[in-house]
Enzyme design. Structure first.
Site, PDB file in Angstrom:
ATOM      1  N   PRO A  70       0.791  -1.231   0.000  1.00 45.47           N
ATOM      2  CA  PRO A  70       0.000   0.000   0.000  1.00 45.47           C
ATOM      3  C   PRO A  70       0.828   1.289   0.000  1.00 45.47           C
ATOM      4  O   PRO A  70       0.281   2.374   0.215  1.00 45.47           O
ATOM      5  CB  PRO A  70      -0.803  -0.122   1.299  1.00 45.47           C
ATOM      6  CG  PRO A  70       0.106  -0.890   2.215  1.00 45.47           C
ATOM      7  CD  PRO A  70       0.836  -1.871   1.322  1.00 45.47           C
ATOM      8  N   GLU A  71       2.128   1.199  -0.268  1.00 47.68           N
ATOM      9  CA  GLU A  71       2.984   2.382  -0.178  1.00 47.68           C
ATOM     10  C   GLU A  71       2.490   3.543  -1.036  1.00 47.68           C
ATOM     11  O   GLU A  71       2.593   4.711  -0.635  1.00 47.68           O
ATOM     12  CB  GLU A  71       4.425   2.022  -0.577  1.00 47.68           C
ATOM     13  CG  GLU A  71       5.190   1.212   0.452  1.00 47.68           C
ATOM     14  CD  GLU A  71       4.965  -0.275   0.342  1.00 47.68           C
ATOM     15  OE1 GLU A  71       5.699  -1.042   1.012  1.00 47.68           O
ATOM     16  OE2 GLU A  71       4.053  -0.708  -0.396  1.00 47.68           O
TER      17      GLU A  71
END
Length: 260
Positions: A134-135
């Site tokens: 999810p960066e």
């Protein structure tokens, strides 16, 4: 025979007369890979790598989750210059580890947690586990996954996870090849796999086979990771959106992107 030891925040359990090690990230609920956790894990792995009879490692997380990933506060501009190189050194250490390392996953395996699983030899999870990178939702990217994820699940699916930041569940991860197996007890299943497939083998032969099989991946990581690390620290972290995304996450609000 089983022996146990704890180097906070990592717990080590040696089994089968030192042929098998169960290493547990002991920082629930999220088992966040902050600098103390990374140092403890690195120290534990260094000690294990010197054990000539060792033939397998099971890596898992205490509590309900494997790992939420690297520490978000340590991603902020004043700390990321220390955190990111330390994280990448740990990933290379696991990738180069002389015997198979198996990730046993419960719950969330996200961000740096999934990158840690990616450098393992085998990934086993529960039917309820969730995996993702999810960066991008925080305004940053995942250097290790950018190098390694495609080799496991293909370029299109790697781009899917890294560019959307979406989290997938176990059935999808299994179908994609991100998980090798789904089971109620991934630690027990990993131990059973090691006992059946690794412990009967010569430790010396396993070490040579691991080095041969991982040679290309290691060369790829050693070539590309420093370039991505430089881009992350010197280009991405100079943007307004990287800081905004991280701050918004910490403040539990939606980011206000400036697109610069």
């Amino acid at each position: 025979m089983t022996t146990a030891a704890t180097l906070d925040p990592v717990h080590l359990d040696l089994q089968h007369e030192g042929a098998l090690a169960v290493v547990t990230l002991s920082g629930p609920p999220g088992n966040v890979l902050d600098l103390p956790m990374m140092q403890a894990l690195s120290t534990t792995l260094t000690a294990l790598s010197a054990q000539p009879a060792l033939r397998a490692v099971v890596l898992t997380g205490a509590g309900k989750h494997f790992s939420f990933g690297a520490s978000v506060p340590e991603h902020l501009p004043e700390r990321v210059g220390t955190m990111l190189p330390s994280f990448h050194q740990l990933m290379l250490q696991v990738l180069k580890f002389p015997v198979p390392v198996m990730a046993a996953i419960r719950g969330a395996c996200l961000g740096g947690g999934l990158e840690l699983a990616l450098v393992c030899h085998r990934i086993v999870g529960t039917a309820e586990c969730r995996l993702g990178q999810p960066e991008i939702t925080l305004g940053v990217f995942a250097p290790v996954a950018s190098v390694l994820l495609a080799s496991r699940i293909g370029q299109a699916r790697a781009e899917d996870l890294c560019l959307t930041g979406r989290v997938i569940e176990a059935p999808t991860a299994l179908a994609w090849g991100l998980l090798d197996d789904v089971t109620d007890d991934p630690v027990a299943a990993s131990i059973d796999w090691a006992v059946a497939h690794y412990l009967p083998r010569s430790a010396v032969a396993l070490r040579h086979a691991m080095r041969a099989l991982r040679w290309q991946l290691i060369q790829q990581m050693q070539q590309l990771l420093p370039l991505l690390e430089h881009a992350y620290l010197n280009e991405l972290m100079a943007t307004a959106d990287a800081t905004e995304g991280l701050q918004a996450f910490l403040e539990k609000r939606s980011p206000l992107w400036r697109h610069e």
